[in-house]
Design a protein around this motif. Structure first.
Motif, PDB file in Angstrom:
ATOM      1  N   VAL A  73       7.921   6.781  -4.458  1.00  0.00           N
ATOM      2  CA  VAL A  73       6.723   6.511  -3.509  1.00  0.00           C
ATOM      3  C   VAL A  73       7.330   5.864  -2.480  1.00  0.00           C
ATOM      4  O   VAL A  73       8.495   5.356  -2.456  1.00  0.00           O
ATOM      5  CB  VAL A  73       5.719   5.803  -4.140  1.00  0.00           C
ATOM      6  CG1 VAL A  73       5.282   6.578  -5.348  1.00  0.00           C
ATOM      7  CG2 VAL A  73       6.096   4.413  -4.558  1.00  0.00           C
ATOM      8  N   LYS A  74       6.416   5.645  -1.440  1.00  0.00           N
ATOM      9  CA  LYS A  74       6.887   4.861  -0.040  1.00  0.00           C
ATOM     10  C   LYS A  74       5.665   3.996   0.162  1.00  0.00           C
ATOM     11  O   LYS A  74       4.574   4.276  -0.086  1.00  0.00           O
ATOM     12  CB  LYS A  74       7.237   5.739   1.083  1.00  0.00           C
ATOM     13  CG  LYS A  74       8.609   6.380   1.106  1.00  0.00           C
ATOM     14  CD  LYS A  74       8.651   7.127   2.462  1.00  0.00           C
ATOM     15  CE  LYS A  74       9.845   8.147   2.265  1.00  0.00           C
ATOM     16  NZ  LYS A  74      10.085   8.795   3.651  1.00  0.00           N
ATOM     17  N   LEU A  75       6.206   2.569   0.526  1.00  0.00           N
ATOM     18  CA  LEU A  75       5.124   1.700   0.732  1.00  0.00           C
ATOM     19  C   LEU A  75       5.084   1.411   2.195  1.00  0.00           C
ATOM     20  O   LEU A  75       6.193   1.686   2.762  1.00  0.00           O
ATOM     21  CB  LEU A  75       5.503   0.488  -0.054  1.00  0.00           C
ATOM     22  CG  LEU A  75       5.386   0.196  -1.305  1.00  0.00           C
ATOM     23  CD1 LEU A  75       5.265  -1.102  -1.873  1.00  0.00           C
ATOM     24  CD2 LEU A  75       3.982   0.922  -1.962  1.00  0.00           C
ATOM     25  N   ASN A  89      -3.546   0.065  -3.125  1.00  0.00           N
ATOM     26  CA  ASN A  89      -2.650  -1.032  -3.306  1.00  0.00           C
ATOM     27  C   ASN A  89      -2.110  -1.260  -4.712  1.00  0.00           C
ATOM     28  O   ASN A  89      -2.737  -1.133  -5.681  1.00  0.00           O
ATOM     29  CB  ASN A  89      -3.580  -2.344  -2.976  1.00  0.00           C
ATOM     30  CG  ASN A  89      -3.934  -2.480  -1.495  1.00  0.00           C
ATOM     31  OD1 ASN A  89      -3.163  -1.621  -0.637  1.00  0.00           O
ATOM     32  ND2 ASN A  89      -5.230  -2.959  -1.311  1.00  0.00           N
ATOM     33  N   THR A 135       0.888  -1.338   0.131  1.00  0.00           N
ATOM     34  CA  THR A 135       0.144   0.003  -0.168  1.00  0.00           C
ATOM     35  C   THR A 135       0.837   1.357   0.161  1.00  0.00           C
ATOM     36  O   THR A 135       1.642   1.206   0.735  1.00  0.00           O
ATOM     37  CB  THR A 135      -1.058  -0.023   1.249  1.00  0.00           C
ATOM     38  OG1 THR A 135      -1.813  -1.318   1.553  1.00  0.00           O
ATOM     39  CG2 THR A 135      -1.895   1.412   1.130  1.00  0.00           C
ATOM     40  N   VAL A 136       0.718   2.104  -0.962  1.00  0.00           N
ATOM     41  CA  VAL A 136       1.327   3.376  -1.167  1.00  0.00           C
ATOM     42  C   VAL A 136       0.938   4.465   0.203  1.00  0.00           C
ATOM     43  O   VAL A 136      -0.174   4.682   0.196  1.00  0.00           O
ATOM     44  CB  VAL A 136       1.110   4.094  -2.249  1.00  0.00           C
ATOM     45  CG1 VAL A 136       1.911   5.452  -2.438  1.00  0.00           C
ATOM     46  CG2 VAL A 136       1.216   3.232  -3.560  1.00  0.00           C
ATOM     47  N   THR A 137       2.188   4.853   0.912  1.00  0.00           N
ATOM     48  CA  THR A 137       1.776   5.741   1.943  1.00  0.00           C
ATOM     49  C   THR A 137       2.214   7.114   1.596  1.00  0.00           C
ATOM     50  O   THR A 137       1.783   8.042   2.398  1.00  0.00           O
ATOM     51  CB  THR A 137       2.463   5.312   3.359  1.00  0.00           C
ATOM     52  OG1 THR A 137       3.856   5.234   2.783  1.00  0.00           O
ATOM     53  CG2 THR A 137       1.975   3.915   3.697  1.00  0.00           C
ATOM     54  N   GLU A 138       3.083   7.361   0.690  1.00  0.00           N
ATOM     55  CA  GLU A 138       3.408   8.746   0.186  1.00  0.00           C
ATOM     56  C   GLU A 138       3.870   8.852  -1.112  1.00  0.00           C
ATOM     57  O   GLU A 138       4.495   7.717  -1.809  1.00  0.00           O
ATOM     58  CB  GLU A 138       4.697   9.132   1.262  1.00  0.00           C
ATOM     59  CG  GLU A 138       5.121  10.420   1.186  1.00  0.00           C
ATOM     60  CD  GLU A 138       6.241  10.761   2.434  1.00  0.00           C
ATOM     61  OE1 GLU A 138       6.845  11.877   2.301  1.00  0.00           O
ATOM     62  OE2 GLU A 138       6.402   9.686   3.064  1.00  0.00           O
ATOM     63  N   VAL A 139       3.874   9.820  -1.782  1.00  0.00           N
ATOM     64  CA  VAL A 139       4.281  10.023  -3.149  1.00  0.00           C
ATOM     65  C   VAL A 139       4.859  11.305  -3.131  1.00  0.00           C
ATOM     66  O   VAL A 139       4.599  12.380  -2.374  1.00  0.00           O
ATOM     67  CB  VAL A 139       2.943  10.226  -4.083  1.00  0.00           C
ATOM     68  CG1 VAL A 139       3.453  10.838  -5.534  1.00  0.00           C
ATOM     69  CG2 VAL A 139       2.345   8.767  -4.278  1.00  0.00           C
ATOM     70  N   LEU A 189      -2.153   8.190  -5.794  1.00  0.00           N
ATOM     71  CA  LEU A 189      -1.618   6.751  -5.697  1.00  0.00           C
ATOM     72  C   LEU A 189      -1.768   6.586  -4.050  1.00  0.00           C
ATOM     73  O   LEU A 189      -1.705   5.322  -3.622  1.00  0.00           O
ATOM     74  CB  LEU A 189      -0.408   6.582  -6.254  1.00  0.00           C
ATOM     75  CG  LEU A 189       0.012   5.132  -6.610  1.00  0.00           C
ATOM     76  CD1 LEU A 189      -0.794   4.256  -7.622  1.00  0.00           C
ATOM     77  CD2 LEU A 189       1.421   4.931  -7.103  1.00  0.00           C
ATOM     78  N   VAL A 190      -1.732   7.475  -3.374  1.00  0.00           N
ATOM     79  CA  VAL A 190      -1.614   7.212  -1.884  1.00  0.00           C
ATOM     80  C   VAL A 190      -2.786   6.508  -1.266  1.00  0.00           C
ATOM     81  O   VAL A 190      -3.899   6.942  -1.826  1.00  0.00           O
ATOM     82  CB  VAL A 190      -1.531   8.658  -1.062  1.00  0.00           C
ATOM     83  CG1 VAL A 190      -1.568   8.552   0.334  1.00  0.00           C
ATOM     84  CG2 VAL A 190      -0.142   9.380  -1.340  1.00  0.00           C
ATOM     85  N   ILE A 244       4.526   0.043 -12.162  1.00  0.00           N
ATOM     86  CA  ILE A 244       3.953   0.122 -10.849  1.00  0.00           C
ATOM     87  C   ILE A 244       2.170  -0.021 -11.506  1.00  0.00           C
ATOM     88  O   ILE A 244       1.914   0.657 -12.254  1.00  0.00           O
ATOM     89  CB  ILE A 244       3.861   1.350 -10.201  1.00  0.00           C
ATOM     90  CG1 ILE A 244       5.239   1.631  -9.524  1.00  0.00           C
ATOM     91  CG2 ILE A 244       2.917   1.435  -9.409  1.00  0.00           C
ATOM     92  CD1 ILE A 244       5.617   2.976  -8.839  1.00  0.00           C
TER      93      ILE A 244
END
Length: 162
Positions: free
Chosen positions: A81-83, A110, A69-73, A106-107, A158
């Protein structure tokens, strides 16, 4: 006439280059960035936890599909991005060859990533650069004093899956 065409081309190039912010988009299920992820690859994607287990045995894992799950863009361009990980650590993803960008939408989505992973030590300067890109407060940027060893992923694709 040549000078006019040159100036016109230069102006368009400057405007295009100066454009800031991630691309627009809703990041709907099925959309992809970079190349498309084949359905069979997406179904066999591993978790970040499983990838980290592999990286304890191997220095680099190539051509791997990872889900999360993307937490940050990156709010500056959408270039990283961060997952979310099971243990609360960052899972940092850059785009291969700076070849594509992702929208802020995208934040919370999944995704399945396809690419290469490695455990890497990130320098203080690079960590500060990413914090600046993320528009973190100056106090948080100044607090970065040590390099950080983390899992890094270079994505060629992605795909939004949920």
């Amino acid at each position: 006439m040549k000078n006019l065409l040159f100036l016109l081309g230069l102006g368009i190039g400057v405007i295009t280059f100066a454009q800031s912010g991630p691309p627009a988009g809703d990041a709907k299920v099925g959309e992809f960035y970079g190349k498309d992820v084949e359905m069979t690859v997406a179904k066999n994607a591993i978790t970040v936890k499983d990838l980290n287990k592999k990286l304890t045995k191997e220095a680099k894992v190539e051509n791997v599909a990872v889900k999360g799950t993307v937490t940050e863009v990156c709010p500056k361009k959408g270039c990283w991005v961060k997952l979310k990980t099971d243990d609360g650590k960052d899972f940092f993803v850059k785009m291969k060859d700076y070849g594509f960008f992702v929208p802020m939408a995208l934040v919370g989505k999944n995704v399945v990533l396809e690419g290469n992973a490695e455990s890497k030590t990130t320098s203080v300067n690079e960590l500060k650069h990413y914090a600046e890109d993320a528009k973190k407060p100056q106090s948080e940027i100044d607090a970065i004093k040590d390099p950080k060893t983390e899992t890094r992923f270079l994505a060629s694709a992605i795909k939004v899956v949920k």
